[in-house]
Scaffold this motif. Sequence first.
Motif, PDB file in Angstrom:
ATOM      1  N   GLU A  95      -0.219 -19.836  -8.076  1.00  0.00           N
ATOM      2  CA  GLU A  95      -0.585 -18.414  -8.095  1.00  0.00           C
ATOM      3  C   GLU A  95      -0.456 -17.851  -9.509  1.00  0.00           C
ATOM      4  O   GLU A  95      -1.306 -17.054  -9.952  1.00  0.00           O
ATOM      5  CB  GLU A  95       0.308 -17.633  -7.128  1.00  0.00           C
ATOM      6  N   VAL A 103      -0.721 -14.191  -0.065  1.00  0.00           N
ATOM      7  CA  VAL A 103       0.661 -13.942   0.346  1.00  0.00           C
ATOM      8  C   VAL A 103       1.054 -14.849   1.506  1.00  0.00           C
ATOM      9  O   VAL A 103       2.156 -15.412   1.520  1.00  0.00           O
ATOM     10  CB  VAL A 103       0.842 -12.461   0.735  1.00  0.00           C
ATOM     11  N   ARG A 106       1.730 -18.422   0.395  1.00  0.00           N
ATOM     12  CA  ARG A 106       3.010 -18.560  -0.293  1.00  0.00           C
ATOM     13  C   ARG A 106       4.184 -18.443   0.691  1.00  0.00           C
ATOM     14  O   ARG A 106       5.191 -19.128   0.548  1.00  0.00           O
ATOM     15  CB  ARG A 106       3.127 -17.496  -1.385  1.00  0.00           C
ATOM     16  N   LEU A 107       4.032 -17.589   1.697  1.00  0.00           N
ATOM     17  CA  LEU A 107       5.068 -17.466   2.718  1.00  0.00           C
ATOM     18  C   LEU A 107       5.224 -18.769   3.489  1.00  0.00           C
ATOM     19  O   LEU A 107       6.349 -19.235   3.732  1.00  0.00           O
ATOM     20  CB  LEU A 107       4.727 -16.328   3.679  1.00  0.00           C
ATOM     21  N   ASN A 156      10.961 -14.793  -0.752  1.00  0.00           N
ATOM     22  CA  ASN A 156       9.924 -13.794  -1.004  1.00  0.00           C
ATOM     23  C   ASN A 156      10.526 -12.477  -1.487  1.00  0.00           C
ATOM     24  O   ASN A 156       9.918 -11.769  -2.295  1.00  0.00           O
ATOM     25  CB  ASN A 156       9.092 -13.563   0.262  1.00  0.00           C
ATOM     26  N   ASN A 159      10.998 -12.572  -5.143  1.00  0.00           N
ATOM     27  CA  ASN A 159       9.745 -12.344  -5.852  1.00  0.00           C
ATOM     28  C   ASN A 159       9.397 -10.860  -5.889  1.00  0.00           C
ATOM     29  O   ASN A 159       8.857 -10.360  -6.879  1.00  0.00           O
ATOM     30  CB  ASN A 159       8.619 -13.132  -5.180  1.00  0.00           C
ATOM     31  N   ASP A 219       5.784 -16.074 -10.108  1.00  0.00           N
ATOM     32  CA  ASP A 219       6.016 -16.408  -8.710  1.00  0.00           C
ATOM     33  C   ASP A 219       6.713 -17.757  -8.578  1.00  0.00           C
ATOM     34  O   ASP A 219       7.572 -17.944  -7.715  1.00  0.00           O
ATOM     35  CB  ASP A 219       4.695 -16.434  -7.941  1.00  0.00           C
ATOM     36  N   TYR A 223      10.186 -17.825  -6.636  1.00  0.00           N
ATOM     37  CA  TYR A 223      10.278 -18.551  -5.373  1.00  0.00           C
ATOM     38  C   TYR A 223      11.272 -19.704  -5.470  1.00  0.00           C
ATOM     39  O   TYR A 223      12.020 -19.974  -4.517  1.00  0.00           O
ATOM     40  CB  TYR A 223       8.910 -19.092  -4.957  1.00  0.00           C
ATOM     41  N   THR A 259      12.915  -5.674   0.530  1.00  0.00           N
ATOM     42  CA  THR A 259      11.806  -6.226   1.314  1.00  0.00           C
ATOM     43  C   THR A 259      11.658  -5.506   2.645  1.00  0.00           C
ATOM     44  O   THR A 259      10.549  -5.131   3.049  1.00  0.00           O
ATOM     45  CB  THR A 259      12.030  -7.723   1.562  1.00  0.00           C
ATOM     46  N   GLY A 275       2.211  -6.609   3.821  1.00  0.00           N
ATOM     47  CA  GLY A 275       2.151  -7.487   2.658  1.00  0.00           C
ATOM     48  C   GLY A 275       1.381  -6.921   1.488  1.00  0.00           C
ATOM     49  O   GLY A 275       1.224  -7.580   0.463  1.00  0.00           O
ATOM     50  N   GLN A 276       0.891  -5.681   1.613  1.00  0.00           N
ATOM     51  CA  GLN A 276       0.081  -5.091   0.558  1.00  0.00           C
ATOM     52  C   GLN A 276       0.961  -4.519  -0.546  1.00  0.00           C
ATOM     53  O   GLN A 276       1.937  -3.812  -0.284  1.00  0.00           O
ATOM     54  CB  GLN A 276      -0.810  -3.995   1.136  1.00  0.00           C
TER      55      GLN A 276
END
Length: 365
Positions: A95, A103, A106-107, A156, A159, A219, A223, A259, A275-276
């Motif tokens: 990324e 997203v 990556r999750l 996450n 990040n 990232d 991560y 988060t 997730g936006q």
Amino acid sequence: MHMFDFVFSNPFIPGFVTAILSILLVLTKGWHGKHSCDPIIGIQKFHTGQTPRVGGIAIFCGLLTAWWFSSGKEGQLLGYMLLAGLPAFAAGLIEDVTKKVGVITRLVATMVSGVAAWWLTGYSLSHLHIPGVDTLLLFVPIAVGFTTFAVAGVANATNIIDGFNGLAASTIMIGFSAFSLIAWQVGDFELARLCFVFIAVAGGFLVVNFPFGKIFMGDGGAYLLGFMLAWVAVMLPFRNPTVSVWAPLVACAYPVLETAFSMWRRYHRSGQHPGQADSLHLHSLMYCRVARVVFKDARPQLKNSMTSLFMWPFPLLAALISVFWYSNTPVLMVGFVVCVLCYRLIYLRLTQFVWCIRPATISRD
């Protein structure tokens, strides 16, 4: 002592390797900057100038150095963690270079890393001191699934807080410091020494990232270190039954709460999904409403970095609670609630300019 164990007894060596490689990445950005530099335009961009966001490469190499020149149980454990963390690191690094990894992808990668860590080490979250939940966690598939979800969440979350110079790296160092002190108190010297390595590697990156932001963790780095932080949080109470599972949760309270509140906030705004990305994180507000005002005459890079100074008390408070009451579950639960209230009070103070717990109005616009 084996000659290669010198690295674990002197974790500054991996930290030094990380710092040197970070400097080299900065000096050679003319060669790779087309792919590795972070764009300066975006909703969460508060930096100026082209800056490499591939600091994760230096971090990974620092940890690889520690593993390569190590032996014994610490080296074996670090090897397992590095192997398990590869999916999370790879997804983040790709990324960083391509800017095209979603997203969800990556999750999933961080969840794969969580499953791999369980497979290699056998560690998982087997209880939370919550009636009913503890019964469910007696079943291995449920325990592994919950552990994987929790690990992916912390990775996450790390990040998400990586928004200003020094913020993510220092928060990670504070978290590992809390874990190392707890491990040392209960006699788990292997895990304590391993935490020292993570602290040194994060510190090696920090000296190049803070205060002038010459390189970003990206990232990949967020991560990777976030996964390591999460997995140590799983291992600490599993290896040491006297340590409450709430101690690691409290130590990681800042990224976890950032988060959780971000997902809640986005859900309550029309046209957004959890997730936006947006610019309403606590650290973003701290920059706009505090750091930029207090240091109005400072250079832009320093305004960016000073935000971290205002944010550090929060992870420090959480870490102190976990260190002093690591075996007292009721106190830790209360401590977590205190962290929640502090976050909420500060957030609403920055958005509504009053000290309160609940917003005056809740709008979905």
